[in-house]
Enzyme design. Sequence first.
Site, PDB file in Angstrom:
ATOM      1  CB  THR A  39      -0.906  -0.008   1.254  1.00  0.00           C
ATOM      2  OG1 THR A  39      -1.449   1.284   1.468  1.00  0.00           O
ATOM      3  CG2 THR A  39      -0.136  -0.373   2.516  1.00  0.00           C
ATOM      4  CG  ASP A  40      -1.128   4.988  -1.010  1.00  0.00           C
ATOM      5  OD1 ASP A  40      -1.705   4.341  -0.096  1.00  0.00           O
ATOM      6  OD2 ASP A  40      -1.709   5.885  -1.660  1.00  0.00           O
ATOM      7  CD  GLU A  41      -3.533   3.416   4.087  1.00  0.00           C
ATOM      8  OE1 GLU A  41      -3.506   3.458   5.324  1.00  0.00           O
ATOM      9  OE2 GLU A  41      -4.557   3.154   3.440  1.00  0.00           O
TER      10      GLU A  41
ATOM     11  CE1 TYR B 247      -3.287  -2.567   5.756  1.00  0.00           C
ATOM     12  CE2 TYR B 247      -3.301  -0.234   5.217  1.00  0.00           C
ATOM     13  CZ  TYR B 247      -3.295  -1.559   4.806  1.00  0.00           C
ATOM     14  OH  TYR B 247      -3.271  -1.870   3.467  1.00  0.00           O
TER      15      TYR B 247
ATOM     16  CE  LYS C 119       0.104  -4.565   3.073  1.00  0.00           C
ATOM     17  NZ  LYS C 119      -0.204  -5.901   2.482  1.00  0.00           N
TER      18      LYS C 119
HETATM   19  P1  NAD Z   1      -9.442  -7.501   2.380  1.00  0.00           P
HETATM   20  O1  NAD Z   1      -9.408  -7.215   3.839  1.00  0.00           O
HETATM   21  O2  NAD Z   1     -10.699  -7.286   1.611  1.00  0.00           O
HETATM   22  O3  NAD Z   1      -9.031  -9.036   2.126  1.00  0.00           O
HETATM   23  C1  NAD Z   1      -7.992  -9.676   2.803  1.00  0.00           C
HETATM   24  C2  NAD Z   1      -8.149 -11.187   2.584  1.00  0.00           C
HETATM   25  O4  NAD Z   1      -7.052 -11.851   3.236  1.00  0.00           O
HETATM   26  C3  NAD Z   1      -9.435 -11.759   3.190  1.00  0.00           C
HETATM   27  O5  NAD Z   1     -10.050 -12.612   2.252  1.00  0.00           O
HETATM   28  C4  NAD Z   1      -8.944 -12.538   4.410  1.00  0.00           C
HETATM   29  O6  NAD Z   1      -9.759 -13.644   4.718  1.00  0.00           O
HETATM   30  C5  NAD Z   1      -7.554 -12.966   3.963  1.00  0.00           C
HETATM   31  N1  NAD Z   1      -6.637 -13.227   5.079  1.00  0.00           N
HETATM   32  C6  NAD Z   1      -6.410 -12.436   6.177  1.00  0.00           C
HETATM   33  N2  NAD Z   1      -5.492 -13.005   6.972  1.00  0.00           N
HETATM   34  C7  NAD Z   1      -5.108 -14.168   6.361  1.00  0.00           C
HETATM   35  C8  NAD Z   1      -4.177 -15.187   6.692  1.00  0.00           C
HETATM   36  N3  NAD Z   1      -3.451 -15.135   7.815  1.00  0.00           N
HETATM   37  N4  NAD Z   1      -4.035 -16.237   5.839  1.00  0.00           N
HETATM   38  C9  NAD Z   1      -4.772 -16.302   4.717  1.00  0.00           C
HETATM   39  N5  NAD Z   1      -5.669 -15.361   4.342  1.00  0.00           N
HETATM   40  C10 NAD Z   1      -5.841 -14.317   5.165  1.00  0.00           C
HETATM   41  O7  NAD Z   1      -8.240  -6.675   1.767  1.00  0.00           O
HETATM   42  P2  NAD Z   1      -8.089  -5.984   0.338  1.00  0.00           P
HETATM   43  O8  NAD Z   1      -8.630  -4.618   0.400  1.00  0.00           O
HETATM   44  O9  NAD Z   1      -8.565  -6.936  -0.708  1.00  0.00           O
HETATM   45  O10 NAD Z   1      -6.500  -5.853   0.279  1.00  0.00           O
HETATM   46  C11 NAD Z   1      -5.705  -6.928  -0.233  1.00  0.00           C
HETATM   47  C12 NAD Z   1      -4.238  -6.546  -0.110  1.00  0.00           C
HETATM   48  O11 NAD Z   1      -3.998  -5.342  -0.832  1.00  0.00           O
HETATM   49  C13 NAD Z   1      -3.782  -6.265   1.334  1.00  0.00           C
HETATM   50  O12 NAD Z   1      -2.490  -6.772   1.489  1.00  0.00           O
HETATM   51  C14 NAD Z   1      -3.786  -4.745   1.425  1.00  0.00           C
HETATM   52  O13 NAD Z   1      -2.833  -4.298   2.365  1.00  0.00           O
HETATM   53  C15 NAD Z   1      -3.398  -4.370   0.015  1.00  0.00           C
HETATM   54  N6  NAD Z   1      -3.880  -3.052  -0.454  1.00  0.00           N
HETATM   55  C16 NAD Z   1      -5.204  -2.711  -0.313  1.00  0.00           C
HETATM   56  C17 NAD Z   1      -5.648  -1.484  -0.798  1.00  0.00           C
HETATM   57  C18 NAD Z   1      -7.116  -1.074  -0.700  1.00  0.00           C
HETATM   58  O14 NAD Z   1      -7.438   0.075  -1.007  1.00  0.00           O
HETATM   59  N7  NAD Z   1      -8.013  -1.964  -0.303  1.00  0.00           N
HETATM   60  C19 NAD Z   1      -4.753  -0.614  -1.419  1.00  0.00           C
HETATM   61  C20 NAD Z   1      -3.410  -0.991  -1.548  1.00  0.00           C
HETATM   62  C21 NAD Z   1      -3.000  -2.233  -1.075  1.00  0.00           C
HETATM   63  P1  TYD Z   2     -10.619   3.996   4.149  1.00  0.00           P
HETATM   64  O1  TYD Z   2     -11.541   3.531   3.067  1.00  0.00           O
HETATM   65  O2  TYD Z   2     -10.744   3.400   5.513  1.00  0.00           O
HETATM   66  O3  TYD Z   2      -9.139   3.830   3.578  1.00  0.00           O
HETATM   67  P2  TYD Z   2      -7.717   4.354   4.194  1.00  0.00           P
HETATM   68  O4  TYD Z   2      -7.912   4.817   5.577  1.00  0.00           O
HETATM   69  O5  TYD Z   2      -6.914   3.103   4.112  1.00  0.00           O
HETATM   70  O6  TYD Z   2      -7.265   5.438   3.255  1.00  0.00           O
HETATM   71  O7  TYD Z   2     -10.770   5.573   4.302  1.00  0.00           O
HETATM   72  C1  TYD Z   2     -10.555   6.453   3.211  1.00  0.00           C
HETATM   73  C2  TYD Z   2     -10.650   7.860   3.719  1.00  0.00           C
HETATM   74  O8  TYD Z   2     -12.006   8.088   4.127  1.00  0.00           O
HETATM   75  C3  TYD Z   2      -9.792   8.118   4.939  1.00  0.00           C
HETATM   76  O9  TYD Z   2      -9.268   9.448   4.868  1.00  0.00           O
HETATM   77  C4  TYD Z   2     -10.756   7.999   6.107  1.00  0.00           C
HETATM   78  C5  TYD Z   2     -12.075   8.468   5.508  1.00  0.00           C
HETATM   79  N1  TYD Z   2     -13.291   7.848   6.080  1.00  0.00           N
HETATM   80  C6  TYD Z   2     -14.341   8.661   6.520  1.00  0.00           C
HETATM   81  O10 TYD Z   2     -14.280   9.909   6.441  1.00  0.00           O
HETATM   82  N2  TYD Z   2     -15.457   8.066   7.027  1.00  0.00           N
HETATM   83  C7  TYD Z   2     -15.570   6.714   7.148  1.00  0.00           C
HETATM   84  O11 TYD Z   2     -16.612   6.225   7.670  1.00  0.00           O
HETATM   85  C8  TYD Z   2     -14.488   5.892   6.694  1.00  0.00           C
HETATM   86  C9  TYD Z   2     -14.570   4.395   6.790  1.00  0.00           C
HETATM   87  C10 TYD Z   2     -13.373   6.510   6.155  1.00  0.00           C
END
Ligand code: NAD
Ligand code: TYD
Length: 355
Positions: free
Chosen positions: A132-134, A158, A162
């Site tokens: 992630t970019d975070e 988080y 990561k």
């Molecule tokens: P998500 O929370 O929707 O899904 C995570 C999945 O991992 C779930 O299906 C969960 O059951 C599985 N999981 C958790 N712990 C596990 C373990 N110990 N063994 C096996 N499976 C396990 O997450 P997402 O939003 O789909 O993100 C997927 C990946 O991408 C993550 O690594 C996250 O950090 C990264 N990412 C997410 C975003 C975003 O905006 N959602 C952006 C950049 C990177």
């Molecule tokens: P989120 O989807 O949780 O992603 P991340 O924190 O990983 O960027 O949140 C996106 C942005 O939206 C973040 O600045 C927090 C804000 N946010 C709200 O304002 N209200 C909400 O209920 C949630 C879940 C997030």
Amino acid sequence: MILVTGGAGFIGANFVIDWLAATGEPVVNLDKLTYAGNLGNLAPLEGDARHVFVRGDIGDPALVPQLLATHRPRAVVNFAAESHVDRSIHGPAAFIETNVAATFRLLESVRGYCAALDGAARERFRFLQVSTDEVYGSLGPQDPAFSETTAYAPNSPYSASKAASDHLVRAWHHTYGLPALTTNCSNNYGPRQFPEKLIPLMIVNALAGKPLPVYGDGANVRDWLYVGDHCGAIRAVLERGRPGEVYNVGGGAEMRNIDVVKAICATLARLAPGRDYAAQIEFVRDRPGHDRRYAIDARKIGRELGWSPAETFATGLERTVRWYLDNAQWLASVQSGDYQRWIAQQYATSPAAAD
Ligand code: NAD
Ligand code: TYD
């Protein structure tokens, strides 16, 4: 074939579905099915012999080597993680357990497998860490966007967890020669995202006539990428990326949260008219340590691998809202008792204006 971990979650499930459509190459999908994992996300693959689902933990030191030995994948793509910042604030332990300790055990399993491969297979093998970019921390309004050389400065449990996993991946490449690639991507949105994250939460609450809780002043900025574009970027990095390299992935779509919420309301007003959705917006107490701005410089992946996003925020949001409107049953199924408990805990505090 390839091994995908976390492929029942939001991005992982979209990735597996897109991968099979784009390449036809079989996938073994290892997922623990935490609250965020959902076999309903994989419904389009029911009966498809190219997809093998295994319920299990990436940190299981018996199961993972056994899966690798049985299926002999040419690549592992690691999506498995705890992924929600607000949950990491309430309960960081699970984030350390999965994103640090279990990722370490996964790397050890993959290292053992890779070391035993013959020359050609080892040459071809890849481990891709989806990050992630975070991990780069928070930007001021005029700061340049995050590049691959920006120093890590994570601010939440988080992002710290990561960052730790990214460092382990880097070290396993540098020390043991594991052919690892890392992608650092901006905020994703699209079909199958669990309604605890900003965009699906707002769509769900808007349709239910509930408040749309915007944290703080709503001026925090995120760079939004449609999930299908992220999946395409991961395919490009897997096929053409150089082991040991990091690739930043972003949508070039920086938006303030309040503008995202207003865009959702406007889209809903067109696609599901009948209610003044924007009137449901409420400013609530800010998230502790809330990062102000993320922005991604995605020039490297564009230059080296020819990737760029196909969707704009407007087209991606339209597709996303339509998917949620068309999939009421999926939505009902993920809004279980556990989900209700999370929402009650996280949004129990009164609106900021009333503090
Ligand atoms: P998500 O929370 O929707 O899904 C995570 C999945 O991992 C779930 O299906 C969960 O059951 C599985 N999981 C958790 N712990 C596990 C373990 N110990 N063994 C096996 N499976 C396990 O997450 P997402 O939003 O789909 O993100 C997927 C990946 O991408 C993550 O690594 C996250 O950090 C990264 N990412 C997410 C975003 C975003 O905006 N959602 C952006 C950049 C990177
Ligand atoms: P989120 O989807 O949780 O992603 P991340 O924190 O990983 O960027 O949140 C996106 C942005 O939206 C973040 O600045 C927090 C804000 N946010 C709200 O304002 N209200 C909400 O209920 C949630 C879940 C997030």
